[in-house]
Design a protein around this motif. Structure first.
Motif, mmCIF file in Angstrom:
data_model
loop_
_atom_site.group_PDB
_atom_site.id
_atom_site.type_symbol
_atom_site.label_atom_id
_atom_site.label_comp_id
_atom_site.label_asym_id
_atom_site.label_seq_id
_atom_site.Cartn_x
_atom_site.Cartn_y
_atom_site.Cartn_z
ATOM 1 N N THR A 29 0.856 -1.188 0.000
ATOM 2 C CA THR A 29 0.000 0.000 0.000
ATOM 3 C C THR A 29 0.897 1.244 0.000
ATOM 4 O O THR A 29 2.052 1.179 0.456
ATOM 5 C CB THR A 29 -0.891 0.043 1.252
ATOM 6 O OG1 THR A 29 -0.062 0.161 2.416
ATOM 7 C CG2 THR A 29 -1.783 -1.191 1.354
ATOM 8 N N PRO A 30 0.401 2.372 -0.471
ATOM 9 C CA PRO A 30 1.191 3.610 -0.381
ATOM 10 C C PRO A 30 1.571 3.940 1.063
ATOM 11 O O PRO A 30 2.680 4.400 1.333
ATOM 12 C CB PRO A 30 0.256 4.670 -0.976
ATOM 13 C CG PRO A 30 -0.620 3.903 -1.923
ATOM 14 C CD PRO A 30 -0.835 2.563 -1.247
ATOM 15 N N THR A 31 0.657 3.683 1.996
ATOM 16 C CA THR A 31 0.968 3.919 3.409
ATOM 17 C C THR A 31 2.086 2.995 3.885
ATOM 18 O O THR A 31 2.971 3.414 4.638
ATOM 19 C CB THR A 31 -0.295 3.718 4.281
ATOM 20 O OG1 THR A 31 -1.303 4.610 3.823
ATOM 21 C CG2 THR A 31 -0.008 3.969 5.747
ATOM 22 N N GLY A 32 2.060 1.739 3.430
ATOM 23 C CA GLY A 32 3.123 0.798 3.782
ATOM 24 C C GLY A 32 4.477 1.253 3.285
ATOM 25 O O GLY A 32 5.489 1.157 4.001
ATOM 26 N N VAL A 33 4.529 1.775 2.076
ATOM 27 C CA VAL A 33 5.787 2.301 1.522
ATOM 28 C C VAL A 33 6.249 3.503 2.338
ATOM 29 O O VAL A 33 7.427 3.611 2.706
ATOM 30 C CB VAL A 33 5.623 2.662 0.036
ATOM 31 C CG1 VAL A 33 6.883 3.351 -0.494
ATOM 32 C CG2 VAL A 33 5.310 1.427 -0.796
ATOM 33 N N ALA A 34 5.330 4.412 2.639
ATOM 34 C CA ALA A 34 5.687 5.615 3.405
ATOM 35 C C ALA A 34 6.229 5.256 4.784
ATOM 36 O O ALA A 34 7.195 5.877 5.261
ATOM 37 C CB ALA A 34 4.466 6.535 3.527
ATOM 38 N N ARG A 35 5.631 4.249 5.426
ATOM 39 C CA ARG A 35 6.115 3.834 6.749
ATOM 40 C C ARG A 35 7.514 3.233 6.659
ATOM 41 O O ARG A 35 8.349 3.445 7.548
ATOM 42 C CB ARG A 35 5.138 2.844 7.391
ATOM 43 C CG ARG A 35 3.862 3.540 7.869
ATOM 44 C CD ARG A 35 3.005 2.664 8.745
ATOM 45 N NE ARG A 35 3.714 2.286 9.953
ATOM 46 C CZ ARG A 35 3.638 1.066 10.509
ATOM 47 N NH1 ARG A 35 2.897 0.131 9.963
ATOM 48 N NH2 ARG A 35 4.306 0.797 11.602
ATOM 49 N N CYS A 36 7.797 2.475 5.605
ATOM 50 C CA CYS A 36 9.152 1.946 5.413
ATOM 51 C C CYS A 36 10.152 3.085 5.235
ATOM 52 O O CYS A 36 11.244 3.059 5.806
ATOM 53 C CB CYS A 36 9.203 1.012 4.202
ATOM 54 S SG CYS A 36 8.436 -0.598 4.438
ATOM 55 N N MET A 37 9.765 4.073 4.443
ATOM 56 C CA MET A 37 10.646 5.233 4.220
ATOM 57 C C MET A 37 10.950 5.928 5.556
ATOM 58 O O MET A 37 12.090 6.284 5.834
ATOM 59 C CB MET A 37 9.981 6.225 3.257
ATOM 60 C CG MET A 37 9.705 5.703 1.875
ATOM 61 S SD MET A 37 11.130 5.736 0.797
ATOM 62 C CE MET A 37 11.451 7.471 0.665
ATOM 63 N N LEU A 38 9.927 6.093 6.369
ATOM 64 C CA LEU A 38 10.087 6.746 7.664
ATOM 65 C C LEU A 38 11.007 5.936 8.576
ATOM 66 O O LEU A 38 11.890 6.492 9.237
ATOM 67 C CB LEU A 38 8.717 6.934 8.314
ATOM 68 C CG LEU A 38 8.658 7.755 9.586
ATOM 69 C CD1 LEU A 38 9.111 9.185 9.332
ATOM 70 C CD2 LEU A 38 7.237 7.750 10.133
ATOM 71 N N PHE A 163 7.146 -9.721 14.082
ATOM 72 C CA PHE A 163 7.655 -8.587 13.318
ATOM 73 C C PHE A 163 6.475 -7.918 12.630
ATOM 74 O O PHE A 163 5.941 -8.444 11.657
ATOM 75 C CB PHE A 163 8.684 -9.035 12.275
ATOM 76 C CG PHE A 163 9.889 -9.695 12.869
ATOM 77 C CD1 PHE A 163 10.788 -8.969 13.616
ATOM 78 C CD2 PHE A 163 10.108 -11.055 12.704
ATOM 79 C CE1 PHE A 163 11.898 -9.581 14.187
ATOM 80 C CE2 PHE A 163 11.211 -11.669 13.265
ATOM 81 C CZ PHE A 163 12.112 -10.931 14.006
ATOM 82 N N ALA A 164 6.052 -6.768 13.150
ATOM 83 C CA ALA A 164 4.974 -6.011 12.523
ATOM 84 C C ALA A 164 5.457 -5.503 11.166
ATOM 85 O O ALA A 164 6.661 -5.484 10.887
ATOM 86 C CB ALA A 164 4.588 -4.830 13.420
ATOM 87 N N TYR A 165 4.515 -5.092 10.321
ATOM 88 C CA TYR A 165 4.920 -4.480 9.065
ATOM 89 C C TYR A 165 5.831 -3.294 9.361
ATOM 90 O O TYR A 165 5.597 -2.520 10.282
ATOM 91 C CB TYR A 165 3.703 -4.003 8.264
ATOM 92 C CG TYR A 165 2.841 -5.136 7.759
ATOM 93 C CD1 TYR A 165 3.385 -6.163 6.997
ATOM 94 C CD2 TYR A 165 1.494 -5.175 8.058
ATOM 95 C CE1 TYR A 165 2.603 -7.216 6.546
ATOM 96 C CE2 TYR A 165 0.697 -6.216 7.598
ATOM 97 C CZ TYR A 165 1.262 -7.229 6.850
ATOM 98 O OH TYR A 165 0.485 -8.261 6.395
ATOM 99 N N CYS A 166 6.906 -3.188 8.618
ATOM 100 C CA CYS A 166 7.916 -2.132 8.722
ATOM 101 C C CYS A 166 8.828 -2.275 9.943
ATOM 102 O O CYS A 166 9.634 -1.390 10.217
ATOM 103 C CB CYS A 166 7.305 -0.733 8.708
ATOM 104 S SG CYS A 166 6.193 -0.444 7.336
#
Length: 194
Positions: A29-38, A163-166
């Motif tokens: 998801t776009p939110t998933g990508v943004a959380r990885c970036m963070l 291990f939660a997402y991100c």
């Protein structure tokens, strides 16, 4: 020698969470990508590696681009192949087959799927090929396999790791110069539970 710092990051949320996602290539998801970036903002690394599956590869490429680092996708960092179960809800599986898998994922691999020992072997090979500080965007199963091969946890112990997402598991590795890792240390875990 200070060893090599390796950050293992679980990919961001896929578009269909809650499924047995192994090699099925669902995008994040776009939110998933943004959380990885963070999560990557404060990590030190010289390169980014990832699974070749979109849910890991997409955020890895964006992180590498933002940091001016190289990125390479590597199939060895994929999730366990769930075979015929891939993409199904755990509720749709035969409970006795599922229980047998969780009890012994090597002896009772999913139909046409991968054995736990096969996942551990390929993750070990991937770890032994890392020669500098690295961020690896991967999957929960691959992260558990890394802990199993580095610290000797058996398949029953490894299911206790969440291990939660991100989530980011930071390790320090000491290669022996002959293609193996002679020592390893858990440095930190952010977004998970040991």
């Amino acid at each position: 020698m200070n060893g090599i710092l390796v950050h293992l990051m679980r990919h961001g949320a896929p578009r269909e969470p809650g499924l047995m996602l192994g090699h099925r290539d669902d995008p994040p998801t776009p939110t998933g990508v943004a959380r990885c970036m963070l999560r990557a903002e404060h990590l030190a690394f010289a390169q980014v590696l990832s699974s070749d599956l979109a849910r890991a590869k997409v955020p890895a490429r964006q992180i590498a681009h933002a940091r001016g680092a190289t990125h390479r996708a590597d199939r060895r960092w994929r999730e366990l192949d769930f075979g015929d179960w891939d993409g199904l809800s755990p509720h749709d599986l035969d409970p006795s087959l599922q229980a047998a898998f969780w009890d012994d994922p090597d002896l009772c691999a999913p139909p046409r799927g991968e054995r736990w020992s096969q996942l551990c072997l390929r993750v070990n090979e991937a770890l032994c090929g890392i020669s500098r500080d690295t961020l690896v965007v991967t999957h929960g199963g691959a992260m558990r396999a890394a802990l199993a091969v580095l610290f000797g946890f058996d398949h029953r112990q490894i299911w206790a790791f969440e291990f939660a997402y991100c989530a980011v598991l930071s390790l320090r590795l000491w290669p022996d110069g002959e293609g193996r890792i002679s020592a390893a240390q858990i440095v930190a875990l952010d977004g998970g539970r040991l």
